[in-house]
Design an enzyme around this catalytic site. Structure first.
Site, PDB file in Angstrom:
ATOM      1  N   HIS A  33     -14.610 -58.673  43.642  1.00  0.00           N
ATOM      2  CA  HIS A  33     -14.568 -57.342  44.267  1.00  0.00           C
ATOM      3  C   HIS A  33     -14.490 -57.588  45.775  1.00  0.00           C
ATOM      4  CE1 HIS A  33     -16.495 -53.122  44.926  1.00  0.00           C
ATOM      5  NE2 HIS A  33     -15.208 -53.024  44.766  1.00  0.00           N
ATOM      6  N   ASP A  46      -9.169 -54.516  47.585  1.00  0.00           N
ATOM      7  CA  ASP A  46     -10.326 -54.269  46.717  1.00  0.00           C
ATOM      8  C   ASP A  46     -10.579 -55.250  45.572  1.00  0.00           C
ATOM      9  OD1 ASP A  46     -12.503 -52.363  46.232  1.00  0.00           O
ATOM     10  OD2 ASP A  46     -11.473 -51.893  44.374  1.00  0.00           O
ATOM     11  N   LYS A  72     -14.516 -53.277  53.094  1.00  0.00           N
ATOM     12  CA  LYS A  72     -13.438 -54.129  52.581  1.00  0.00           C
ATOM     13  C   LYS A  72     -12.076 -53.585  53.018  1.00  0.00           C
ATOM     14  CE  LYS A  72     -14.569 -53.574  48.218  1.00  0.00           C
ATOM     15  NZ  LYS A  72     -15.743 -52.702  48.435  1.00  0.00           N
ATOM     16  N   THR A  73     -11.860 -52.295  52.718  1.00  0.00           N
ATOM     17  CA  THR A  73     -10.551 -51.702  53.013  1.00  0.00           C
ATOM     18  C   THR A  73     -10.328 -51.615  54.519  1.00  0.00           C
ATOM     19  OG1 THR A  73     -10.661 -50.450  50.951  1.00  0.00           O
ATOM     20  CG2 THR A  73      -9.104 -49.665  52.607  1.00  0.00           C
ATOM     21  N   LYS A  95     -10.834 -48.958  38.435  1.00  0.00           N
ATOM     22  CA  LYS A  95     -11.993 -49.802  38.192  1.00  0.00           C
ATOM     23  C   LYS A  95     -12.099 -50.193  36.707  1.00  0.00           C
ATOM     24  CE  LYS A  95     -14.133 -50.757  42.120  1.00  0.00           C
ATOM     25  NZ  LYS A  95     -13.430 -50.645  43.385  1.00  0.00           N
ATOM     26  N   SER A 112     -19.126 -50.825  47.620  1.00  0.00           N
ATOM     27  CA  SER A 112     -18.433 -49.639  48.112  1.00  0.00           C
ATOM     28  C   SER A 112     -18.966 -49.211  49.481  1.00  0.00           C
ATOM     29  CB  SER A 112     -18.633 -48.510  47.100  1.00  0.00           C
ATOM     30  OG  SER A 112     -17.860 -47.406  47.476  1.00  0.00           O
ATOM     31  N   ARG A 160     -10.534 -39.680  49.470  1.00  0.00           N
ATOM     32  CA  ARG A 160      -9.760 -40.919  49.287  1.00  0.00           C
ATOM     33  C   ARG A 160      -8.273 -40.729  49.508  1.00  0.00           C
ATOM     34  NH1 ARG A 160     -12.465 -45.937  47.774  1.00  0.00           N
ATOM     35  NH2 ARG A 160     -14.547 -45.268  47.216  1.00  0.00           N
ATOM     36  N   ARG A 204     -17.344 -42.279  40.965  1.00  0.00           N
ATOM     37  CA  ARG A 204     -17.437 -42.898  39.650  1.00  0.00           C
ATOM     38  C   ARG A 204     -18.694 -42.457  38.916  1.00  0.00           C
ATOM     39  NH1 ARG A 204     -18.685 -47.508  39.570  1.00  0.00           N
ATOM     40  NH2 ARG A 204     -18.629 -47.817  41.811  1.00  0.00           N
TER      41      ARG A 204
HETATM   42  N1  LIG Z   1     -18.479 -51.647  61.487  1.00  0.00           N
HETATM   43  C1  LIG Z   1     -17.800 -51.124  60.485  1.00  0.00           C
HETATM   44  N2  LIG Z   1     -17.038 -51.897  59.689  1.00  0.00           N
HETATM   45  C2  LIG Z   1     -16.357 -51.369  58.658  1.00  0.00           C
HETATM   46  N3  LIG Z   1     -16.359 -50.059  58.329  1.00  0.00           N
HETATM   47  C3  LIG Z   1     -17.092 -49.230  59.093  1.00  0.00           C
HETATM   48  C4  LIG Z   1     -17.845 -49.720  60.182  1.00  0.00           C
HETATM   49  N4  LIG Z   1     -18.466 -48.671  60.774  1.00  0.00           N
HETATM   50  C5  LIG Z   1     -18.118 -47.586  60.060  1.00  0.00           C
HETATM   51  N5  LIG Z   1     -17.283 -47.897  59.059  1.00  0.00           N
HETATM   52  C6  LIG Z   1     -16.759 -46.922  58.068  1.00  0.00           C
HETATM   53  O1  LIG Z   1     -17.292 -47.293  56.814  1.00  0.00           O
HETATM   54  C7  LIG Z   1     -16.356 -47.071  55.786  1.00  0.00           C
HETATM   55  C8  LIG Z   1     -16.013 -48.372  55.099  1.00  0.00           C
HETATM   56  O2  LIG Z   1     -15.315 -48.016  53.943  1.00  0.00           O
HETATM   57  P1  LIG Z   1     -14.279 -48.915  53.190  1.00  0.00           P
HETATM   58  O3  LIG Z   1     -13.593 -49.844  54.122  1.00  0.00           O
HETATM   59  O4  LIG Z   1     -13.444 -47.990  52.387  1.00  0.00           O
HETATM   60  O5  LIG Z   1     -15.275 -49.712  52.249  1.00  0.00           O
HETATM   61  P2  LIG Z   1     -14.958 -50.469  50.897  1.00  0.00           P
HETATM   62  O6  LIG Z   1     -13.488 -50.689  50.862  1.00  0.00           O
HETATM   63  O7  LIG Z   1     -15.744 -51.727  51.005  1.00  0.00           O
HETATM   64  O8  LIG Z   1     -15.455 -49.558  49.828  1.00  0.00           O
HETATM   65  C9  LIG Z   1     -15.130 -46.458  56.435  1.00  0.00           C
HETATM   66  O9  LIG Z   1     -15.241 -45.069  56.343  1.00  0.00           O
HETATM   67  C10 LIG Z   1     -15.256 -46.925  57.891  1.00  0.00           C
HETATM   68  O10 LIG Z   1     -14.660 -46.024  58.785  1.00  0.00           O
HETATM   69  C1  LIG Z   2     -13.023 -47.095  44.191  1.00  0.00           C
HETATM   70  C2  LIG Z   2     -14.215 -47.568  44.322  1.00  0.00           C
HETATM   71  O1  LIG Z   2     -14.449 -48.713  45.069  1.00  0.00           O
HETATM   72  P1  LIG Z   2     -14.585 -48.948  46.640  1.00  0.00           P
HETATM   73  O2  LIG Z   2     -15.515 -47.866  47.124  1.00  0.00           O
HETATM   74  O3  LIG Z   2     -15.152 -50.306  46.736  1.00  0.00           O
HETATM   75  O4  LIG Z   2     -13.236 -48.800  47.293  1.00  0.00           O
HETATM   76  C3  LIG Z   2     -15.311 -46.934  43.605  1.00  0.00           C
HETATM   77  O5  LIG Z   2     -16.391 -47.513  43.614  1.00  0.00           O
HETATM   78  O6  LIG Z   2     -15.111 -45.859  42.986  1.00  0.00           O
HETATM   79 MN   LIG Z   3     -12.221 -49.955  49.437  1.00  0.00          MN
END
Ligand SMILES: Nc1ncnc2c1ncn2[C@@H]1O[C@H](COP(=O)(O)OP(=O)(O)O)[C@@H](O)[C@H]1O
Ligand SMILES: C=C(OP(=O)(O)O)C(=O)O
Ligand SMILES: [Mn+2]
Length: 535
Positions: free
Chosen positions: A221, A258, A243-244, A202, A239, A324, A61
C-alpha cells in the site's frame, strides 16, 4: 440479452452467471460512459469537463462490512481476526444468487482490464457495474488492454458491484445492508449497498495482496516515483498520510499513487489511474492534482458544484471530508507510461501523527523499518474540526494497510525485510501530521517542508547530516535541512510545555508497545531491541 459497445468479449456474461441481464454495455469509452451517466442522471458535468457523482450515505470505505468467504482453498492462508472476518460460503452463494435475480432484465456496464503493469504479474479483471460512472471509475483506475486483447479477454477475477442492491442482514449473514465479499475460490468479489467507488479498487488490491506473496512478490500500500537519477522511492502510508500528494511532484516521474508490487525485477503499479483526495486542494501546493479536477475524463466524487456557474468548490465538505478525484495516470504530466521501475533505493514510511510528537523525518535502521512496517501507525484528529481539546485517535494498521491484507502480516514483513537487506535500501520515517505545539494548537506540516525533507533524504544530503537521537522512539533526527526551519526537526522544540511533550511522547510509546505484543513472536531480537521503550 442485448450486447452494446464496440468491444464485446467472447467470454460472455453467461460465463459470469449473468445470462439473465437486459443489456450489456461492453468496454465503453470515456465519452460514451459520460453520455450514459448523464442520460441516467447518475452524475453531472462541471466546468472544465469532470464528471461529478454523489455517493449518498456512504462516502468512504465500509471496512466493517467486508467479509472474506471461508472456504477450503484459502482458509488456512488467511489471517483471521478483527480485520479479516469470515462469512460462510453458503451465505455468499445465497446473496450472490439474490443479486443475480435482482439483475434480471437490468442493464450492466462491463470493463475488462488488467491490474498489474508488469505483464509477468498482471491479473485480468472484469468489473461489472450497475452505473456508468462506476464503470468509468474502473476504466480510469485500472489498465486498459489493447483493442485486440479485448475480443478474447478472459477474466481471472470478477468484481460485481451493484450499489442499489442491499443485503438483509437478518437472513444474508452480513452486518448491514452494505457488503463487500471477496471469494478466493470463486474468484469473485460481490459489492452491494454502497456507491463509494474506492471499494472497487481496494477489492482488486485485496485480491493481489492475497495472490502475489506466493509468487515471491511483495504487494504494498504505497505510492512510487522515480527521481532524476533514476532511483525509485516507495512511500508507504495509511489513508491521508500523503502517498498521492507526495508522489505527484514535478521533479519526479510518477509510477503510481497507491498500490504496487515489488518483484525480483523491481516495482510495478497495480493500477493505471490515481484516486486523490481533493478536499481543500491547494493549487499552489498540489498543482498537478489540482489540474486534473478541471478536465474531461476525471470522475469527482462528492465534490460540490455551484449550480449557477458549474464551478467546483473544493473547500466545501458538506457531503464528506473524503472528496475524491479519479483520473488516468497520464493526467499527471510526468507519469511513467510503463508503470514499472527498478528496485527502490529509498523506502519512506509516512505517518500523520496528530499527537505532534514524532519528528518530521528520521532515518530508520532496517530493524526499525520492520518495527514500523508491522506497527503501521498513524493518528487522526477525532473531529473533522480540529480545535482545542479534541483528543487525537491513534491507529495501528499493520503493513500500513491492514484492511487489504488477507495474509498474516509476517508474510509481507518477511518479504520486505529480505528486499531491504538484499538491495541495501535506505529507510525513513516521515511525519506529515501535526506540529507546532500541543495538539489543537498545532497545524499540519506544510507540504513544502515535507517535500524538502524528502528530497534531502533522496539526494543523499541527509545521510551526510549529523543526527540526534530522540529519547522516546530511538529515531535518528537530522539536525538541519535546507528549506526547513531547524527548530521543527526535533518536535520537542515546537512544544512550549516540555513536560507535556514528554508525557505525550511517553503515552504514544506505550501504545506502540501494547500494539506490538501481537507481533513479538514473529520478529528477531534485533527488531524488539529497536522498539520504542518506556523510560
Ligand atoms: N505535509 C503534508 N504532506 C502530505 N500531505 C499533506 C501534508 N499536509 C497536508 N496534507 C494533505 O493531506 C492529504 C494527504 O492525502 P493523500 O495524499 O491523498 O493521502 P494518501 O494517498 O496517503 O491516502 C492531502 O489532502 C494533502 O493536501
Ligand atoms: C481509497 C482509499 O485509499 P487512500 O485513502 O489510501 O487513497 C480508501 O481507503 O478508501
Ligand atoms: Mn491516495
Amino acid at each position: 440479452m442485448e450486447q452494446l459497445g464496440p468491444h464485446k468479449s467472447s467470454y460472455g456474461l453467461d460465463k459470469n452467471g449473468l445470462d439473465n441481464v437486459g443489456k450489456v454495455y461492453w468496454n465503453l469509452s470515456a465519452p460514451a460512459l459520460y453520455q450514459e451517466a448523464l442520460i441516467r442522471g447518475e452524475a453531472s458535468l462541471a466546468a472544465g469537463g469532470p464528471l461529478v457523482a454523489l455517493t449518498g450515505q456512504h462516502t468512504g470505505r465500509s471496512a466493517n462490512d467486508k467479509f472474506i468467504v471461508k472456504e477450503s482453498s484459502s482458509e488456512n492462508n488467511i489471517w483471521w481476526g478483527q480485520v479479516n472476518k469470515p462469512i460462510d460460503a453458503e451465505k455468499f452463494t445465497g446473496l450472490h444468487e439474490k443479486m443475480r435475480q435482482y439483475l434480471t432484465g437490468r442493464e450492466v456496464f462491463v470493463q475488462d482490464c488488467y491490474a498489474g503493469a508488469d505483464p509477468a504479474h498482471r491479473l485480468p479483471v472484469r468489473v461489472i457495474t450497475e452505473c456508468a460512472w462506476h464503470n468509468l471509475f474502473a476504466r480510469n483506475m485500472f489498465i486498459q488492454p489493447a483493442a485486440e486483447e479485448l475480443a478474447n479477454f478472459e477474466p481471472e477475477f470478477t468484481i460485481l458491484q451493484i450499489p442499489s442492491f442491499e443485503a438483509n442482514p437478518a437472513v444474508d449473514g452480513t452486518r448491514s445492508e452494505v457488503f463487500v465479499l471477496p471469494n478466493f475460490a470463486e474468484k469473485l468479489v460481490i459489492i452491494g449497498g454502497t456507491s463509494y467507488a474506492g471499494e472497487i479498487k481496494k477489492s482488486v488490491f485485496s485480491i493481489l495482496n492475497y495472490l502475489l506473496p506466493e509468487k515471491q512478490t511483495l504487494p504494498m500500500h504505497c505510492s512510487v516515483n522515480v527521481n532524476e537519477e533514476g532511483n525509485s522511492t516507495v512511500f508507504f502510508g495509511l489513508s491521508g498520510t500523503g502517498k498521492t500528494t507526495l508522489s505527484a511532484d514535478a521533479s519526479k516521474m510518477l509510477i503510481g499513487d497507491d498500490e504496487h508490487g515489488w518483484s525480483d525485477d523491481g516495482v510495478f503499479n497495480f493500477e493505471g489511474g490515481c484516486y486523490a483526495k481533493v478536499i481543500k486542494l491547494s493549487q499552489e501546493a498540489e498543482p498537478e492534482i489540482f489540474e486534473t479536477t478541471r478536465r474531461f475524463g476525471t470522475v469527482l466524487e462528492n465534490v460540490v458544484v455551484d449550480d449557477a456557474t458549474g464551478e467546483l468548490d473544493l473547500d466545501d465538505n458538506r457531503y464528506t471530508e473524503n472528496t475524491r478525484a479519479s483520473y488516468p495516470i497520464d493526467f499527471i504530466p510526468n507519469a511513467s507510461d510503463t508503470g514499472i521501475a527498478g528496485n527502490p533505493t529509498n523506502v519512506i514510511m509516512l505517518t500523520a501523527d496528530a499527537f505532534g510528537v514524532l519528528p518530521p523525518i528520521s532515518k530508520l535502521t532496517p530493524e526499525q523499518a520492520m518495527y514500523h512496517f508491522l506497527s503501521g501507525y498513524t493518528a487522526k484528529l477525532a473531529g473533522t474540526e480540529k480545535g482545542l481539546g479534541s483528543e487525537p485517535q491513534a491507529t495501528f494498521s499493520t503493513c500500513f494497510g491492514a484492511p487489504f491484507m488477507p495474509r498474516h502480516p509476517s508474510v509481507y514483513a518477511s518479504l520486505l525485510g529480505d528486499k531491504i537487506a538484499k538491495h541495501g535500501v535506505n529507510c525513513w520515517l516521515v511525519n506529515t501530521g501535526w506540529t507546532g505545539g500541543e495538539y489543537g494548537t498545532g497545524h499540519r506540516m506544510p507540504i513544502g517542508y515535507t517535500r524538502a525533507l524528502v528530497n534531502a533524504a533522496l539526494d543523499g544530503t541527509l545521510a551526510k547530516t549529523d543526527t540526534e537521537k530522540d529519547p522516546f522512539f530511538g529515531l535518528a533526527m537530522p539536525v538541519s535541512c535546507s528549506g526547513v526551519p531547524t527548530e521543527i526537526l526535533n518536535p520537542r522544540n515546537t512544544w512550549s510545555d516540555k513536560a507535556a511533550y514528554d508525557a505525550k511522547a511517553q503515552d504514544l510509546v506505550s501504545r506502540f508497545i501494547e500494539n506490538f505484543e501481537q507481533f513479538s513472536d514473529y520478529v528477531g531480537p534485533e527488531v524488539l531491541e529497536s522498539a520504542p521503550k518506556t523510560a
